[in-house]
Design a protein around this motif. Sequence first.
Motif, short mmCIF file in Angstrom:
data_model
loop_
_atom_site.label_atom_id
_atom_site.label_comp_id
_atom_site.label_asym_id
_atom_site.label_seq_id
_atom_site.Cartn_x
_atom_site.Cartn_y
_atom_site.Cartn_z
N THR A 144 -44.34 -45.68 -21.18
CA THR A 144 -45.22 -45.95 -22.32
C THR A 144 -46.62 -46.28 -21.85
N VAL A 145 -47.60 -45.70 -22.53
CA VAL A 145 -48.99 -46.12 -22.40
C VAL A 145 -49.37 -46.79 -23.70
N GLY A 146 -49.83 -48.03 -23.63
CA GLY A 146 -50.18 -48.80 -24.82
C GLY A 146 -51.64 -49.19 -24.82
N ALA A 147 -52.19 -49.34 -26.03
CA ALA A 147 -53.58 -49.74 -26.19
C ALA A 147 -53.82 -50.16 -27.63
N ALA A 148 -54.99 -50.71 -27.91
CA ALA A 148 -55.38 -51.10 -29.27
C ALA A 148 -56.63 -50.33 -29.66
N PHE A 149 -56.64 -49.83 -30.92
CA PHE A 149 -57.77 -49.05 -31.40
C PHE A 149 -58.06 -49.40 -32.86
N ALA A 150 -59.28 -49.13 -33.27
CA ALA A 150 -59.64 -49.27 -34.67
C ALA A 150 -59.16 -48.06 -35.44
N LEU A 151 -58.82 -48.27 -36.70
CA LEU A 151 -58.37 -47.18 -37.56
C LEU A 151 -59.42 -46.08 -37.61
N GLY A 152 -58.98 -44.84 -37.38
CA GLY A 152 -59.88 -43.70 -37.43
C GLY A 152 -60.66 -43.45 -36.16
N ALA A 153 -60.42 -44.26 -35.13
CA ALA A 153 -61.21 -44.12 -33.90
C ALA A 153 -60.32 -44.07 -32.66
N ILE A 154 -59.10 -43.52 -32.80
CA ILE A 154 -58.20 -43.47 -31.66
C ILE A 154 -58.70 -42.49 -30.61
N SER A 156 -61.69 -41.04 -30.15
CA SER A 156 -62.98 -41.42 -29.55
C SER A 156 -62.85 -42.68 -28.70
N GLY A 157 -62.03 -43.62 -29.16
CA GLY A 157 -61.85 -44.85 -28.40
C GLY A 157 -61.13 -44.61 -27.09
N PHE A 158 -60.11 -43.75 -27.13
CA PHE A 158 -59.35 -43.46 -25.92
C PHE A 158 -60.24 -42.78 -24.89
N PHE A 159 -60.94 -41.76 -25.30
CA PHE A 159 -61.81 -41.03 -24.38
C PHE A 159 -62.95 -41.91 -23.91
N GLY A 160 -63.48 -42.74 -24.81
CA GLY A 160 -64.58 -43.62 -24.44
C GLY A 160 -64.19 -44.66 -23.41
N GLU A 161 -62.94 -45.14 -23.49
CA GLU A 161 -62.47 -46.14 -22.53
C GLU A 161 -62.31 -45.54 -21.12
N MET A 162 -62.04 -44.24 -21.05
CA MET A 162 -61.67 -43.65 -19.78
C MET A 162 -62.78 -42.84 -19.13
N GLY A 163 -63.44 -42.00 -19.90
CA GLY A 163 -64.36 -41.04 -19.33
C GLY A 163 -63.63 -39.74 -18.99
N ALA A 164 -64.39 -38.68 -18.83
CA ALA A 164 -63.82 -37.33 -18.67
C ALA A 164 -62.96 -37.20 -17.42
N GLU A 165 -63.42 -37.75 -16.30
CA GLU A 165 -62.68 -37.57 -15.04
C GLU A 165 -61.32 -38.27 -15.09
N ALA A 166 -61.29 -39.52 -15.57
CA ALA A 166 -60.03 -40.26 -15.67
C ALA A 166 -59.12 -39.62 -16.72
N TYR A 167 -59.70 -39.07 -17.77
CA TYR A 167 -58.94 -38.41 -18.83
C TYR A 167 -58.15 -37.23 -18.25
N ARG A 168 -58.83 -36.42 -17.44
CA ARG A 168 -58.15 -35.28 -16.80
C ARG A 168 -57.10 -35.77 -15.81
N ALA A 169 -57.42 -36.82 -15.06
CA ALA A 169 -56.49 -37.35 -14.06
C ALA A 169 -55.22 -37.89 -14.72
N LEU A 170 -55.37 -38.54 -15.87
CA LEU A 170 -54.21 -39.07 -16.58
C LEU A 170 -53.27 -37.94 -16.99
N LYS A 171 -53.80 -36.90 -17.56
CA LYS A 171 -52.96 -35.78 -18.00
C LYS A 171 -52.24 -35.15 -16.82
N GLU A 172 -52.94 -34.96 -15.72
CA GLU A 172 -52.31 -34.33 -14.55
C GLU A 172 -51.23 -35.22 -13.96
N LYS A 173 -51.47 -36.53 -13.94
CA LYS A 173 -50.46 -37.45 -13.40
C LYS A 173 -49.22 -37.47 -14.27
N LEU A 174 -49.39 -37.49 -15.59
CA LEU A 174 -48.23 -37.47 -16.48
C LEU A 174 -47.46 -36.17 -16.36
#
Length: 270
Positions: A144-154, A156-174
């Motif tokens: 499980t990956v867990g986090a907290a977000f505002a309604l309607g901003a999942i 944008s919030g997810f990508f904003g917390e990570m940045g593009a490089e970490a976003y790609r790395a997360l997908k590849e690791k999973l």
Amino acid sequence: MTKRTLRLATTHLDRHNERFTVGALESMVEQSNGKIIPLGYEHDPRIAPLGRIIKTELVELEDGEFAVDGSAELFDEDLSGLTDLGQREIPVREFEADKFTIIADRNFRDEEGRQDIEDLKGILNDAKTEEEIKKAFEPLSILTVGAAFALGAIASGFFGEMGAEAYRALKEKLKKIFSKRLVEGQERLFTFDTTISNSHKSINVEVIITNPTDDDIEQFFDKGLNQLDLVLPNHFANNKAFKRIVFDFKNGNLKLKFAVLKNGVPVIPK
């Protein structure tokens, strides 16, 4: 609705060669009696609650060991006899803002599994890590990956917390984690577990992907998060007192499986 007494845990050695201490059982009783405990099946988050535990007690057994027994109400079509439990509610995970959490089970205890969790922790900005203890007969493997977000901003919030490089790395690791050969007869689940809130309330929202493929992982992060942003405002506008909402994601589509009211009663879409 049927009422029964169920044995929930004992201090006996279990099938995993582990045992609860009396202190652990005492803590279980203390915590559970302040909440309404949903009664699930084999710790499978894809299955709506079959009932609820409304009271627990510690009892001494004839062999000198101890057990926790629970008073259960099992659901059926007629719920008119449910006990009024006042302001008590079901417990749900509540995640911190601006902090990811990784939750893994005993299937990640080996050296390779521990390294996978450490890799995810690094990718997710030094995320918190937890182990989920499940005593199912044939436990699912759940990450499980867990986090907290505002309604309607999942999204944008997810990508904003990570940045593009970490976003790609997360997908590849999973993808790498879930491409490993399955143990015969075992299913693997990836769950995205979130606390979603607006100015009035918060709800636990969980998306489950069963035996995720590379394409499932890619599509969930690229499309599924946006789908959540689109559908969740309707559930917040609903007057029902939902505490938990569970979705399934497969083949690029998000599908509502069930919701759970604050009193533990499931609501299953027709």
